[in-house]
Design a protein around this motif. Sequence first.
Motif: not given
Length: 859
Positions: A340-347
Amino acid sequence: MKRVPRAALALGLLRLCLAQANFAPYFFDNGVGSTHGNMALFSLPEDTSVGSHVYTLNGTDPEGDPVSYHISFDPSTRSIFSVDANCGNVTLVEELDREREDEIEAIISISDSLNQVAEKVVILVTDANDEAPSFIQEPYVILVPEDTPAGSSIFKVHAVDRDTGSGGSVTYFLQNPHSTKFAMDRHSGVLRLRAGTTLDYEKARAHFVTVVAKDGGGRLRGADVVFSATTTITVSVEDVQDTAPVFVGTPYYGYVYEDTLPGSEVLTVVAMDGDRGKPNHILYGLVNGSDGAFEINETSGAISVMQSPAQLRREVYELHIQVTEVGSEGHPGDHAMVSVIIRVVDLNNHPPTFYGENGPQDRFELSMFEHPPQGEILRGLKITVNDSDQGANAKFNLRLVGPGGIFRVVPQTVLNEAQVTIIVENSAAIDFETSKVLTFKLLAVEVNTPEKFSSTADVVIQLLDTNDNVPEFTSHYYVARIPENAPGSSNVVAVTAVDPDTGPWGEVKYSIYGPEANLFLIHPSTGIIYTQPGASLDAETTARYNFYVKAEDLEGRYSLAEVFVTLLDVNDHYPQFGQNIQEKTMVLGTPLKIEATDQDAEEPNNLVDYSITHAEPANVFEIDARTGEIRLKNFIHSLDALHNITAGGDGTWSLEVQAKDRGSPSFSTTALLRIEITDTEALSRGPMATFLMQTKDNPMKAVGVLAGIMAIVVAITVLISTATFWRNKKSNKVLPVRRVLRRRPSPTPRTLRIEWLKFRKAKAAAKFVLKEDAPNENCNNNRLGSSLPPRAPAPPPPPRVVPTMGTAHWTVPTVSGSLAPQQPQRSPKPKALGSSVQSALVSELKQKFEKKSVDNKAY
């Protein structure tokens, strides 16, 4: 009394006894296979057609009496046969069916009208192949575990056929043996799993097998037939635990945004037991990759973030999730893994925004001249675009929405912020005359975000006019017609040129050019062409004028058009008689011709009709209105007859003749003609006297004839001299080199038309004028002088080789004349010649106009 003999009496008693003892009739017994008799051991196939003659009852009576036949059946059964009472023919009247009734009992009887004998017979019904196999205990639905070994027997079908013999035997086979996992034993009907194949519940939960049962065949109504039947076996596959768990919806990607709260669910992974028939319970577990930032629910598979996004140390997390089966006894079974790939991104919460010099702005205006240079930057526009998000959320595309191909925006892809530049792409489309205002929308659309935020700004460009158009005439050619008597300053034609430019650049000034434009003027503003004041137009001198008009704007951009002016002829000339028509000599029986000419340019103004307006006496002469030939009337055949009807005795008569043209209005001229008539007896004086009499009124005709005779004599003399010279030269001993010269055919001299002018009776042979026909390229251009007699023609030069379509026809030279006065030649009207500079300008303008015309024609 006579005694009867004893023997006779005994015979009579015997006869009486025999008459009283009448014997019963009986059937013949013909044995097995017979078709006539008493139907003993008779058999009949069940497929015999109704109405068929199947047997003949046959018997006799001892006394020889006629017999009759009958057949009957038990009241509880069918009457299957009928019999003809007289001849004994038995007919089948009911259909037979061996499977329902294989024996038929009947009572047959024979009677001689006194005695009746009845017999019970049994008729055997033999089999025919009229029954098809029939499966029993249908439908066939079986449950087979998916781990059943290959080659195993899984079911048995059974079909029966009520026929006997080969028609009752049944064999089995599959309808599509090559597309199924099963095989069939053809004799026993046992269904087996084919060798080398297995069942798989996860791929196919049911199989449908079509089985065919076929009998051995037999005869039916004279033909060999085979019957068959089909059935379907539904094989349901039973699931067993043999497949590991499977994740659904892979691959898995999750996103943690800047406003995500700790404990929030990021995504849910879903797995199920690969054995769908009897699935086991499954549990989820997080193996590694979390670093304590994420957790998973072991029963639902929901993954949650346990820290705030600001505390997360990495931008991308790769989690490894394991799912495990738990059996009915609680023991763990098969398991599977997934990433599972989880990316922390800007809103992505900021759309792209356009800025001007004073802040956010959604409308930009600019004024510019039309047709700027290709590739020029619109420097008057100060536009900046910005997206406050980070990373992929701040990437967007720029494009112009509006008339395509005119401008191009740079850059086309922006990350965060950029200065917007608009460049001219198609200068020709930026045209003030087409559109004074160009309106576009500048569009910014995000590229990789699901929201696709966008924003627009209006770009309004006010175009300023330039002198970019040439005045164009509404037509390349103008044709006008005016009467030749039009007064000076008369309007001829109006030309029009249009310049789409505005202001002073759109004002058009007209001018006129050309050597034939000296009689015309043009108004510089309106384009009206008119004749010069006091100009005198004459269609007889010049009937057509051709010149150019020029339309020019303030900066000297111009175009040309050609003008053709045709003068319409007006009847402004009177017919004129020749000066030698006052006195004429007429030979009795020969017509006399007069001629008048009209100097008008066109018909009917120059066509002349002749008439006699007055004559004394009035009934002597008549005139041809078309040709002007004057004749004596038909009843005058001699000079004596003429003197008998006239008072004059001197042989001279006076006529007043009129020449009238056909114009409107019509003009006419009258002349007094004195005619001297000579008798035809003058012909007896000889040919020369007759000729001189005929040329009395025209001595030049005699001079011309004599000159011709002299020319012929000179030519003959030259030919004789030449022949003599060559003959003497050939008789010499020393012979020169001989050359064969082939003389080309001499071209025929051009026909000369002689017009006799200004002749008076007192001044004979004063003058004459020769008018030549149009020059012929195959003839010599010899001209005869007016004061010299004709000379002998010189040998013509070899003609030039000219390609012709056919053989040239040479005409015989003739001399013709007409009674027409020589008119003074009109001096042509002077034509004003411009200066050399003006001529050069006109020539240049004409060449440009002709080039433009050729281009237009080519198009």
